[in-house]
Design a protein around this motif. Structure first.
Motif, PDB file in Angstrom:
ATOM      1  N   CYS A   1       5.406   1.901  10.174  1.00 44.75           N
ATOM      2  CA  CYS A   1       4.176   1.831  10.782  1.00 44.75           C
ATOM      3  C   CYS A   1       3.745   0.667  11.479  1.00 44.75           C
ATOM      4  N   LYS A   2       3.242   0.711  12.716  1.00 44.30           N
ATOM      5  CA  LYS A   2       2.794  -0.605  13.536  1.00 44.30           C
ATOM      6  C   LYS A   2       1.314  -0.723  13.452  1.00 44.30           C
TER       7      LYS A   2
ATOM      8  N   CYS B   1      -1.121   0.887  14.646  1.00 53.80           N
ATOM      9  CA  CYS B   1      -1.716   0.979  16.060  1.00 53.80           C
ATOM     10  C   CYS B   1      -2.772   1.910  15.788  1.00 53.80           C
ATOM     11  N   ARG B   2      -3.051   2.585  14.651  1.00 54.34           N
ATOM     12  CA  ARG B   2      -4.259   3.322  14.161  1.00 54.34           C
ATOM     13  C   ARG B   2      -4.296   4.574  15.165  1.00 54.34           C
TER      14      ARG B   2
ATOM     15  N   CYS C   1      -2.982   7.511  14.656  1.00 50.09           N
ATOM     16  CA  CYS C   1      -3.184   8.563  13.677  1.00 50.09           C
ATOM     17  C   CYS C   1      -4.756   8.670  13.181  1.00 50.09           C
TER      18      CYS C   1
ATOM     19  N   VAL D   1      -0.528   2.384   7.556  1.00 49.36           N
ATOM     20  CA  VAL D   1      -1.603   3.164   7.413  1.00 49.36           C
ATOM     21  C   VAL D   1      -1.544   3.766   6.095  1.00 49.36           C
TER      22      VAL D   1
ATOM     23  N   CYS E   1       1.302  10.153  16.193  1.00 49.24           N
ATOM     24  CA  CYS E   1       2.023   8.880  15.810  1.00 49.24           C
ATOM     25  C   CYS E   1       3.101   8.389  16.664  1.00 49.24           C
TER      26      CYS E   1
HETATM   27  S1  SF4 Z   1       0.230   6.310  14.302  1.00 49.86           S
HETATM   28 FE1  SF4 Z   1      -0.506   5.839  12.412  1.00 49.86          FE
HETATM   29  S2  SF4 Z   1       1.360   6.016  11.226  1.00 49.86           S
HETATM   30 FE2  SF4 Z   1       1.771   5.741  13.247  1.00 49.86          FE
HETATM   31  S3  SF4 Z   1       2.417   3.807  13.617  1.00 49.86           S
HETATM   32 FE3  SF4 Z   1       0.325   3.931  14.372  1.00 49.86          FE
HETATM   33  S4  SF4 Z   1      -0.958   3.515  12.643  1.00 49.86           S
HETATM   34 FE4  SF4 Z   1       1.337   3.624  11.854  1.00 49.86          FE
END
Ligand code: SF4
Ligand code: TPP
Ligand code: TPP
Ligand code: SF4
Ligand code: SF4
Ligand code: SF4
Ligand code: SF4
Ligand code: SF4
Ligand code: MG
Ligand code: MG
Lengths: 77, 354, 255, 186, 354, 255, 186, 77
Positions: H13-14, H16-17, H19, H42, H60
Motif C-alpha cells: 500500500c502506498k 494513495c487513498r 480506495c 490503509v 487500487c
Molecule cells: S488504493 Fe488503497 S490500498 Fe491501494 S495503495 Fe492506495 S491507499 Fe493503499
C-alpha cells in the motif's frame, strides 16, 4: 487573323502528348524532328484554328507553350 | 559580471542565449532536460524561437532548417537522442550550415541508464552519421568552461560553417558551480551570403547535400576535408596539470580530467610524478602535444567513463613506443580519484621494478 | 469589326528557372511545379519564399524554381520548414513532398507540423509509388497495384490499406486548409491551382497549416504511357482518393 | 582547506537545498565550490542527496568516495554514510528520524532531533536548516552569518517570506550543535 | 550446386534465405533496393515474413522485435538509412539479440549520391550508435564472398548474440558474378533459451537494454566487452595477394581490395614488389597479421573509397614505425588500378631514392 | 437462513508478478497494469503473450507482468510489435505506451502499424504529460496546462492543440477497434477493462489493429495529490478527450 | 586471356542484356567473368552501360578506365569510348545511330548498321544482338555457339519465344562482322 | 457473519487513498503504521460493514486488496 497563337519551345518538349489530347481544336501533333534530347517535339498542324484557349499550356508538364490571343483593341479616352 | 552558482545544463542554456541563439529545438531526455526547460521560458521571454520538437529526429531537422537561414541555432540531447540525429547531422555537415549541438552523455548502450558516461566519444568524434565528416568537438570539465566553450562554439560554427558539438557527461549537466556569464550579444540582423532568405533582387540560392555527379560530390568532399584540415591546424585545445616533470601521464577529458587532477595531486603526495593531459577539443584531438609529452613520460594512463574510446586517439597520437594503460568504468560509474590512484601506484611500481 | 491586337495570355512563370527538368515525359511533377510557380508569381511571394525539396524524384526541384531552396532529408521537410518558419516568421515557407517522403518515412513530421498548426504550406504529390528509387510500393499504392516490391500487386492482408493522408491530417485541430486535387486534365489542374493559391494565402494570413495533395502520374514506374497514365489516375486513384477540400476552417473560407 | 560535505535524506527533506545554501555561503565568502546531486534511479526511490566541495584551491573531483562530513536526515542515509565517511569524519544525524546507531568510533557523531525541533518551530520542512546549523557549530567551514546571508540572497523570490523562519531555525540548530559538541567532547 | 550469375544484391538476398532467414524488414534505397525487391517475392513464396517498413527506423525496430523471439532476421539499407538505425542498433547490441544488417554503401555525406563508396567504415566499425559496442563487420570483395559471408553471418550472429554487419560498396550490390549458392537450410523450430515466446510453463523472460543501477549496467557492459574480446580472438578474417615478398603493401577492403590486386599484378610486371592485404573482417580488424606484415614491408599504402577511415585501424595496428601513405577518392569515384599503380610507382621511387 | 460460505471475489491476477511497482502513490499506471493482467488471465492469453514496454514511467512494466516482455526504444514499440507478430502470428503481442512515447516520438510507427492493420493490441496511457522525465509538455498536454517545458501553460499559438490520437487513428482503414476510456473511478475502470478485453479479442480473431487509450493521472507531475488528480482528469481531460469507441468495425461488433 | 568489353547505349537498346548474354556465354564456357552496370545519374539521363570482364584468372578490378572492346549503340557512347578505348582496342559501332566519325587510327573500328538490320529482321530492339554477333566475328572471346546456348539457357521464361529470332539476328551480325573485318583489314 | 471481507497487503500500500473514496461503506482509512517503504497503509475501520463489493480492489493501483464475499452454499444433488 487567327483568334489565337501558340509558341512551342521545342527544346523543352518531351513528346509526352499531354497537350495533344486536350486541344479542343485537335491541332497539336508530334513532329518527326528530333530535338537535342532525342524527343520529337509537338507542332501545330493548323495555327489558323488555334483559339488561344490555353488548355495546352495548362496541361504541359514542361512549360513549353506560350499562348497569345487576339483581342479587340480597347480605346481609352 | 558576477560569479553566480549555475547548474551546468542551465549555464549552457544561458550562455547560448547570450551568444545570440535565435532558435532552439529539442526534446526532453535526462540528464539534459534542464537545458530545454530553461530555454522554454528564457527564449520565449526574449521573443526568440523555442520549440519542443516531437522527437530528436525532428529537432535536428528543425535546427537544419533554421541554420539554412543563417541564424544561430542549436539543439541538445543525450546519447540515445544523439543516435537519432545521425542522419540529420550528416546532411548538415554536407550542407555546410553552422549548428551547435550539446550532448550530455549517459550510460549506454541502448536505453542504458541516466548516469554520467563518456561513451559517445566515437559517435561524436568519428563521424557525423554516414560519409566522411567530422564535427568540431569540445569537452568542458567545469561549468565555467562549459559556458565559455558554448559561447565560443557559435562563433566557431559560423566561421567554419560546421557542426560544433559540446559534449559532457551527465555530471557536468547536473552539477552546480560558480560561473561568470559572458555578456549578452545582440543578434546580428544581416545574414551570411549563403543564407536562404528569399531570392529578392539576387539569384536564388540553394542549400543541398545532393551531388549526383561523382566528381562534384568529390569536390564537395575535398572542400569538407580542407575545412577539417584547417580546423585541425587552428582549433586544438587542451589543458595540462603537473605535466612538466611527469613520468606517468594520465590522459582524460571532461569530468574524468578533473578527477585525474585530484589523483595526480594525491600521487604527488606519495612522491609519484603523475601529471594530467586533458584534451578539450576531442576533435581536433591534440595529438601533436600529446606525442611530444609521450616522449617525456614513461607510461601513459588513459582513463575514461567508457570501455576505451578516446584510447584510439591516444594510440594514434602516441604510436607504440610508450606503453599505454587503460582504466575505464562503464554503465554510469564514475572512476573516483582513489581508484585511479591505485592504478597509478601500480604503474609506478611496475616502472620501478621493470 | 473591331481592331484586334495580340495579347499574351500564358507564359512561363518568373518563379521557374530556365532549367530543363529531368522528369520523364508526361510526369505531372512538371505540372505541379508550374502551378506553384504561377501562384508564387500571382501572390507576389517569390521574393520571400523558401522552398524545401524532398528526397524523391523532385529532389532537384531547387534547380527548377527560381526561389531560395533547401533540400531536406527523406521525409523531414516539415521539420525543416518548422525550423525555418519559427526563425523567420515573415518568410513564406513551403515543402514539396512525394508520397513516400510524406506518408511513409515522414509521417511523424507531417502529423506534428499539422498538429502544431505550423504556419507553412505543403504540396504533396501522391503518385501511388516510389518514383525515384524505381517503383516500389508506397503507402498510397492501391490495392492490387503491382510494384517492384509488391510484384503480385499490393496485398492488403500484408501491407494494409493505402493511407489517405488528407483525411488523416484533416482530423487535426492545427490543420487549417487541406485539399486533395488531381492533375489529370485541365479542369482539375485549374482547381488544383486554386487550392494551391488558397494554401499560400492561408500562410500569408498566418492561419496555420495548409496542404494540397495532388494526385499525380508516374508513367515510368506504372509502366504505361503518359496518356494512359492520366486515365489510370482518373479511373483508379480518384475513386479511392476522393477529390475535394477536407478541411477549411472558417477564417480560411473568408479569405 | 578542502572539505567535502554530503547532505542526504528522503525527497522533500530539503537535502539538496541545504547543500545549495552551504555552497552559496562558501562561494560568497570567496571559496571554490561545487555542488553535485545524485541523480538516477535512487531519485525515483525517493532519495535526495548532494555532495558539496568547499576548497581554497581549484576543485578537481566534484565527487568523493569518503566524504569529510555527512548530514543525514533519514535511516538509509545514516546507514550509508556511517559506513562511507572517512576516518575522523563528522556525522550530523537527524535523530528524530534515524534509529540506526553509530558503531564506528573514529567519527564525530552529533545527534540532533532535527525534525522535532523544526516541527516545534513551525514547519518540519525546515529540518534541513536545523541540521545545517548544527554542522556549522561543529564544523565552521563557513560562518553562520555567511549562511544567513546566503539564505537572504538566494532564496527564490516566491520563498523570501521564509527567510526569517529559516534563519531562526538555522540558529537554533547551531545552538544545539554547540551543546551537542560540548557534550560529545566530554 | 551450380555456378550461376548473380547480381550482388540478389545473391545476398538468396543466400540469406538459404541461411534460414525467417523475417525481413527493410526500406528501399539505392543501391541496395534489389535486395528488398528480391525478397518481396521470394519470402512470400516461402511463406516467410517480408515487410516493407515505413522507414529504416521502423525497419530496425521490427528486426529488433523479431530477433527478440529468437528467429533469424535481417534488414538492409545504404548509408543514410544506416544512420537512421543507430539508436536501434545500440538497443539491439545492449539486448544481445542476433541481427544481420547489410549496408550497401553510397556516396556521402548527406544525401550525397548513389555511387559506390566506403565511407560508412567508421559508422559500422566504431559504434552501434551511442554507448560501448562493436558489431562484427564483414566486407566481401566478390559476389561469391558476399554469399558465403552472409550465410555465415547468421551463425555468427546467433553464436555471439550480436549484430553482424555485411558491408559493401555499391559495386558489389550492383555487379553480377558467378556464384555457387549454399544449400537451403531448414528453419529451426526450437528457439534459443532466452527467446520470448510466451511464459508457458516457465518463468517469464525479459529482454531489455535498461539497467537503472550503474553496477548492473557495468556488468552488462563487462559482458559485452568480454564478447567483443572473444570475437577479436576468434573471428579475424583477411586475404592476401602476393604478400610473401612484398615491399609495398597495399591495404584495402571490399572492391578496393580486388582493384588493388590488379594494381599489384601490374606493379609486378614493372618489377615492383607490391602485395595486397585485404581485411575481410573490419571488426575484428586483423591487426596482428597486419602488424607482422608491417615488419616485413617497407611502406604501406592504404587505399579507400573515402577520405581515410580504415586508415585509423591500419595506424593503430602498425604504429609509427612504417610509413603509411593514404590514397582515397570520395563522392562515389572508384580509384582504378592504374591510378593506384601511379601511387605505388611514386612510393617505389621514393624508396629507391630515399 | 441459508448456510453461507466465503467466496474469493477478487485476487491478484496471475499475469502480474509479486514485484512492488515503482509508481508514485495513486498512479493509474498501476490500474491499467492490473486490467491488462486480468484480461490476459481471463482470456487465457498469458502463456502466449509477449508484451512490449515503452520508454516512459512504465519502462519497468516487464518486472510487473508475469508475461514475456521486451523493452522498446522510445516510441518504437509498434514497430517492434510488428516484427514480433510477423515472425510469430500465433503469439499475442501487445504494446504498452505513454503519450510521449506514442503520440510524440512514435507517431510514425503507430500510424503505420494501425494503417497496415497490424494484428497487435496497443494500450495507450494518456496522462497529458511526460511522467518519467519529470513533467514536460506532451502532445496531449491541455491548453494552459503548466509543465516544466511550458511553465506558463501550454500556449496553443506556439505548441498547437493537444493531439487526439484515438480520433486520428480511427480514420485509418487498418484500425479495427479504437476506444478511449478513463481510469478515474470504478465505473470507468470497468468500462476500460471491457475495452481492453475487446482489444485482445480482436487480436485473437485476427481482425487487425486494436488500441485502447486510457486517460490517466500523474499526480507527481501535475503537482496535485492523487485524489485531486482524479477530479482534474474528469473535469479537464474528459471534456477535451471524449470517452467512447472511435472505431468498431462490423466484425468486431459481432465478437 | 583477360578482356574487358563495354556495351553502351540508350536505355531500351539492350546494352545491359547484350553484356549479360556475353557474360553467361563466357561463364558457361568456364571463364572467370564479371558484369557491372553503370548506375547513377546517367541512368536517369537515359544511358545504359555495362562492363564485362572475361578472364582465365581471378578477376581483380571489375571496372576499367580503358576497355579492350566497346560496342557502342548511340552517339554519346561512341564519343566516350572512341576516346577511352585502349590503343589497339576494338570499337563495334551501330552505324545506323552513330554519326560521330572515328578519328583515332590505333583502333579496329567495325561499323555495322545494327538498327537497320534488326529492324529489317523484325524488331529494332534486337540491335544489341546484331552488334554482339559482329563483335564475336572480330573478337572471338567466346564462340558464337556459346552465345547461342547462353541465349537459350538464360533468356527468361516469358521471353523464350524470342530465342530463335535473337539467334538469327546474332548470326546475321556475325556474318556482317566477318565481312566488315575482311573489309577493314584490306 | 459479514457479507464481505477484504485483506490488504499492507506492504504494497502506498497510502494513495484511492480506495478510501470509492468504498460505499466508507470503512477504509489510512492507518498510522509505517510500512517498509515509509507509507501508512490503509486499514478497514469496520470489517463487519464490508459488503465485498470489490470497488476498493477495482480502484487500487497497487493491487493490494483481496476481496471475499459470503454467499449461500449451493447444495448439489
Ligand atoms: S488504493 Fe488503497 S490500498 Fe491501494 S495503495 Fe492506495 S491507499 Fe493503499
Ligand atoms: C533515409 C533514406 N531512405 C531511403 C532513401 C531512398 N529514397 C529516395 S527517394 C525515395 C522514395 C521516393 O518516393 P516518393 O516520396 O513517393 O517520391 P516520388 O519519387 O514518387 O516523387 C526513397 C525511398 C533515401 N534517400 N534516404
Ligand atoms: C530517444 C529518446 N528520447 C528521449 C528519451 C527520454 N524520455 C524517457 S521517457 C520520456 C517521455 C515519457 O513520457 P510518456 O511517454 O508520456 O510516458 P509517462 O512517463 O508519462 O508514462 C522521454 C522523453 C529517451 N529515453 N530516448
Ligand atoms: S491554345 Fe487551345 S486551341 Fe490553341 S493549340 Fe493550345 S489548346 Fe489548341
Ligand atoms: S505537353 Fe508539353 S512536353 Fe508534352 S508533348 Fe506537349 S508540348 Fe511537348
Ligand atoms: S519516375 Fe515517375 S515520378 Fe519520377 S520523373 Fe519519372 S514519371 Fe515522374
Ligand atoms: S511520475 Fe506520474 S506517471 Fe510516473 S509513476 Fe509517478 S505518477 Fe505515475
Ligand atoms: S469490498 Fe466494498 S465495502 Fe468492502 S472495503 Fe472494499 S469497497 Fe468497501
Ligand atoms: Mg511517389
Ligand atoms: Mg505520459
Amino acid at each position: 487573323m487567327a483568334k489565337g497563337r501558340i509558341v512551342i519551345d521545342e527544346g523543352r518538349c518531351k513528346a509526352c502528348r499531354l497537350c495533344t489530347i486536350v486541344c479542343p481544336q485537335e491541332i497539336l501533333e508530334l513532329s518527326n524532328r528530333l530535338n537535342d534530347r532525342g524527343y520529337t517535339p509537338v507542332e501545330v498542324t493548323d495555327m489558323e484554328r488555334c483559339t488561344g484557349c490555353g488548355l495546352c499550356a495548362v496541361m504541359c508538364p514542361d512549360v513549353c507553350i506560350t499562348v497569345y490571343r487576339s483581342v479587340p483593341v480597347r480605346k481609352t479616352t | 559580471m558576477a560569479r553566480e552558482l549555475w547548474k551546468g545544463n542551465e549555464a549552457l542554456a544561458e550562455a547560448a542565449v547570450r551568444a545570440g541563439l535565435v532558435a532552439y529545438f529539442g526534446y526532453p531526455i535526462t540528464p539534459q532536460t534542464e537545458l530545454l526547460e530553461y530555454l522554454s521560458h528564457r527564449m520565449i521571454d526574449l521573443d526568440r524561437a523555442f520549440l519542443q520538437a516531437e522527437s530528436e529526429l525532428a529537432a535536428i531537422n528543425m535546427v537544419y532548417g533554421a541554420a539554412c537561414t543563417g541564424v544561430r541555432t542549436m539543439t541538445s540531447s543525450s546519447s540515445p537522442g544523439i543516435s537519432l540525429m545521425q542522419e540529420g547531422l550528416s546532411y548538415i555537415a554536407a550542407s555546410e550550415v553552422p549548428v551547435v549541438l550539446v550532448d550530455i552523455m549517459r550510460g549506454g548502450p541502448g536505453l542504458g541508464n541516466i548516469q554520467p558516461s563518456q561513451s559517445d566519444y566515437h559517435q561524436v568524434t568519428r563521424s557525423a552519421g554516414h560519409g566522411d565528416f567530422k564535427s568540431l568537438v569540445l569537452a568542458p570539465a567545469t561549468v565555467q568552461e562549459a559556458v565559455d566553450l558554448i559561447y565560443e562554439a557559435f562563433d566557431l560554427a559560423d566561421m567554419y560553417r560546421t557542426i560544433v558539438v559540446v559534449v559532457a557527461d551527465g555530471n557536468i549537466g547536473q552539477m552546480m558551480e560558480p560561473a561568470t556569464m559572458p555578456p549578452m550579444r545582440s543578434i546580428k540582423t544581416d545574414r551570411p551570403n549563403w543564407a536562404l532568405e528569399g531570392a529578392n533582387g539576387r539569384e536564388h540560392r540553394i542549400i543541398t547535400s545532393l551531388e549526383l555527379g561523382a566528381p562534384r560530390l568529390e569536390a564537395l568532399n575535398d572542400r569538407l576535408q580542407a575545412k577539417i584540415a584547417e580546423i585541425r591546424r587552428n582549433e586544438v585545445r587542451y589543458a595540462e596539470h603537473l605535466t612538466d616533470d611527469a613520468e606517468i601521464l594520465i590522459v582524460a577529458f571532461g569530468t574524468m580530467g578533473r578527477i585525474a587532477s585530484t589523483t595526480s595531486d594525491m600521487a604527488r603526495e606519495k612522491g609519484i610524478k603523475a601529471g594530467v593531459f586533458r584534451p578539450i577539443s576531442l576533435f581536433p584531438f591534440p595529438d601533436q602535444r600529446l606525442e611530444d609529452l609521450s616522449k617525456q613520460v614513461k607510461k601513459i594512463l588513459v582513463v575514461e567513463m567508457s570501455a576505451g574510446q578516446m584510447l584510439d586517439d591516444v594510440r594514434l597520437a602516441v604510436g607504440k613506443d610508450v606503453e599505454i594503460v587503460f582504466y575505464g568504468r562503464t554503465g554510469g560509474i564514475v572512476p573516483l580519484p582513489d581508484e585511479v590512484l591505485e592504478v597509478v601506484e601500480r604503474i609506478h611500481e611496475e616502472l620501478n621494478n621493470g | 469589326m473591331a481592331e484586334m491586337v495580340e495579347k499574351l495570355v500564358y507564359q512561363r512563370p518568373v518563379a521557374l528557372t530556365e532549367a530543363h527538368t529531368h522528369y520523364c515525359p508526361g510526369c505531372t511533377h512538371g505540372i505541379s511545379h508550374r502551378l506553384v510557380a504561377e501562384v508564387l508569381d500571382e501572390l507576389g511571394l517569390r521574393e520571400t519564399a523558401i522552398g524545401i525539396a524532398p528526397v524523391g524524384c523532385s529532389v532537384l526541384a531547387y534547380y527548377y524554381f527560381n526561389v531560395d531552396f533547401a533540400e531536406a532529408a527523406h521525409g523531414r521537410a516539415p521539420a525543416m520548414a518548422t525550423g525555418m518558419k519559427r526563425a523567420n516568421p515573415d518568410k513564406t515557407i513551403f515543402t514539396y513532398q512525394g508520397d513516400g517522403d510524406l506518408a511513409a518515412i515522414g509521417t511523424g513530421e507531417i502529423v506534428h507540423a499539422a498538429g502544431r498548426g505550423e504556419n507553412i504550406s505543403v504540396i504533396f504529390i501522391n503518385n501511388a509509388i516510389y518514383g525515384m528509387t524505381g517503383g516500389q510500393m508506397a503507402p498510397t499504392t492501391l490495392e492490387g497495384q503491382a510494384t517492384t516490391s509488391s510484384p503480385r500487386g499490393r496485398d492488403i492482408s500484408l501491407a494494409g490499406h493505402p493511407l489517405k493522408m488528407s483525411e488523416l491530417l484533416a482530423t487535426l485541430d492545427g490543420a487549417s486548409f487541406i485539399s486533395r486535387q488531381s492533375l489529370h486534365d485541365p479542369k482539375h489542374i485549374r482547381r488544383a491551382k486554386k487550392a494551391i493559391t488558397t494554401a499560400f494565402k492561408v500562410q500569408q494570413a498566418g492561419l496555420g497549416f495548409s496542404m494540397v495533395e495532388l494526385l499525380s502520374t508516374c508513367s515510368t514506374n506504372w509502366k504505361i504511357d503518359p496518356l494512359t497514365s492520366l486515365d489510370w489516375l482518373k479511373e483508379n486513384m480518384i475513386p479511392y482518393f476522393p477529390l475535394g477540400d477536407y478541411k477549411v476552417i472558417d477564417e480560411v473560407k473568408s479569405l | 582547506m578542502h572539505q567535502s560535505v554530503v547532505v542526504s535524506g528522503f525527497g522533500g527533506q530539503g537535502a539538496l537545498f541545504a547543500g545549495q545554501v552551504l555552497t552559496y555561503a562558501a562561494m560568497d565568502t570567496d571559496h571554490q565550490v561545487s555542488w553535485i546531486p545524485s541523480y538516477g534511479p535512487e531519485m525515483r526511490g525517493g532519495v535526495a542527496r548532494c555532495t558539496v566541495i568547499i576548497s581554497d584551491s581549484e576543485i578537481g573531483s566534484p565527487i568523493v568516495r569518503n566524504p569529510d562530513v555527512a548530514i543525514v536526515l533519514n535511516n538509509p542515509s545514516m546507514e550509508k554514510f556511517h559506513n562511507e565517511l572517512k576516518p575522523g569524519g563528522i556525522l550530523i544525524v537527524n535523530s528524530t528520524m534515524v534509529s540506526f546507531e553509530a558503531t564506528r568510533d573514529d567519527l564525530v557523531v552529533i545527534e540532533i532531533p532535527g525534525t522535532d525541533i523544526a516541527t516545534d518551530m513551525g514547519d518540519k520542512r525546515m529540518t534541513n536548516m536545523v541540521l545545517l546549523g548544527a554542522m556549522l557549530a561543529v564544523n565552521p567551514v563557513v560562518s553562520i552569518e555567511a549562511v544567513e546571508q546566503a539564505l537572504k540572497d538566494h532564496l527564490p523570490q516566491r520563498k523570501q517570506h521564509l527567510v526569517e523562519s529559516n534563519i531562526n531555525v538555522l540558529k537554533q540548530g547551531y545552538e544545539k550543535g554547540i551543546q551537542a559538541k560540548a557534550h560529545s567532547s566530554n
